[in-house]
Design an enzyme around this catalytic site. Structure first.
Site, short mmCIF file in Angstrom:
data_model
loop_
_atom_site.label_atom_id
_atom_site.label_comp_id
_atom_site.label_asym_id
_atom_site.label_seq_id
_atom_site.Cartn_x
_atom_site.Cartn_y
_atom_site.Cartn_z
N ASP A 166 0.86 -1.18 0.00
CA ASP A 166 0.00 0.00 0.00
C ASP A 166 0.90 1.23 0.00
O ASP A 166 1.75 1.38 0.89
CB ASP A 166 -0.90 0.02 1.24
N ASP B 26 -13.76 -5.14 -3.13
CA ASP B 26 -13.69 -5.01 -1.68
C ASP B 26 -15.06 -5.35 -1.12
O ASP B 26 -16.04 -4.65 -1.40
CB ASP B 26 -13.30 -3.59 -1.27
#
Length: 265
Positions: free
Chosen positions: A12, A131
């Site tokens: 990330d 997600d």
């Protein structure tokens, strides 16, 4: 011939630095992306995924520069996601050295974008990130909803059905993240992973919740995933990719073994 299952460290990236949060909040810095990517390449990772978690237009150049630097030094496939909204974004990342791009919010906003991207660049480099968060009660059949904007915005879309639709439109892979498990180190949501794996004809990458090496193997054996993605267990040195592959091989999973993996880095 059995296709090897893949281990994919996830980086990330925020402002050019690798970070890792719990449930997408409480971020902490995990280091320089180029150095970490080089380490994973040497350790025998099969691929690396970068997620630009801010992805503002003002900071887009920073991510492009990161990809360019990594691609010049790392020789395993790179996937880049976050802020991919139009064909020009895909072209820019591929030109910078990415092998695949991840599309999430833009796919929900305009599903035909996935078809356009697959037609233009080929399904092999289009990954749709899903997600998902469980929205069913304990006494109901399991049901998961798609969320966007880092898990903050509900869409009303059924995650399993959505993954199937994305595959129909041309997605070459589904990157499936359990928002309930992300950062918890409690293991993958295996029911979610299995439901999506059974519903789509393309590879599924399981993400969200890895805390032990056994979790990785469970994602394949119980969840039916074709690849497993993890961050914290690798970023902070708890385990190496080589250890993960040894455990998976011991459990009967076919993995790619190279000379580098025989010694931990």
């Amino acid at each position: 011939m059995t296709v090897a299952k893949r281990i994919i460290p996830c980086l990330d990236v925020d402002g050019g630095r690798v970070v890792k949060g719990v449930k997408f909040v409480d971020i902490r810095d995990a280091g320089d992306p180029v150095e970490i990517a080089r380490r994973y390449d040497a350790m025998g990772a099969d691929e690396i995924t970068f997620l630009d978690i801010t992805a503002s237009h003002e900071r887009r150049d920073t991510m492009v520069q990161v990809v360019e630097k990594v691609a010049s030094q790392v020789f395993i496939p790179l996937t880049v996601g976050g802020g991919i909204r139009e064909v020009a974004d895909i072209r820019r990342m591929l030109n910078a050295g990415a092998d695949k791009v991840g599309i999430n919010t833009a796919a929900v906003a305009r599903p035909e974008f996935v078809a356009e991207a697959a037609e233009r660049f080929g399904s092999q480099c289009i990954v749709v990130a899903v997600d998902a968060k469980q929205v069913s009660r304990a006494d109901e059949p399991a049901r998961w909803e798609v969320f966007t904007h880092g898990g903050r915005k509900a869409t009303g879309l059924d995650a399993v059905e959505w993954a199937g639709r994305m595959a129909e439109l041309g997605a070459g892979e589904i990157l499936l993240t359990s928002m309930d498990r992300d950062g918890t180190q409690a293991g993958f949501d295996l029911a979610l992973t299995r439901a999506v794996s059974d519903a789509v004809p393309v590879p599924v990458i399981a993400s969200g919740g890895v805390g032990t090496l056994s979790d990785l193997a469970d994602g394949v054996l119980e969840g039916g995933a074709d690849a497993v993605l993890a961050a914290s267990i690798f970023h902070f040195g708890r385990y190496t990719v080589a250890e993960a592959k040894r455990l998976m091989a011991e459990r009967g999973i076919t993995v790619r073994i190279t000379g580098d993996e025989r010694t931990d880095v």
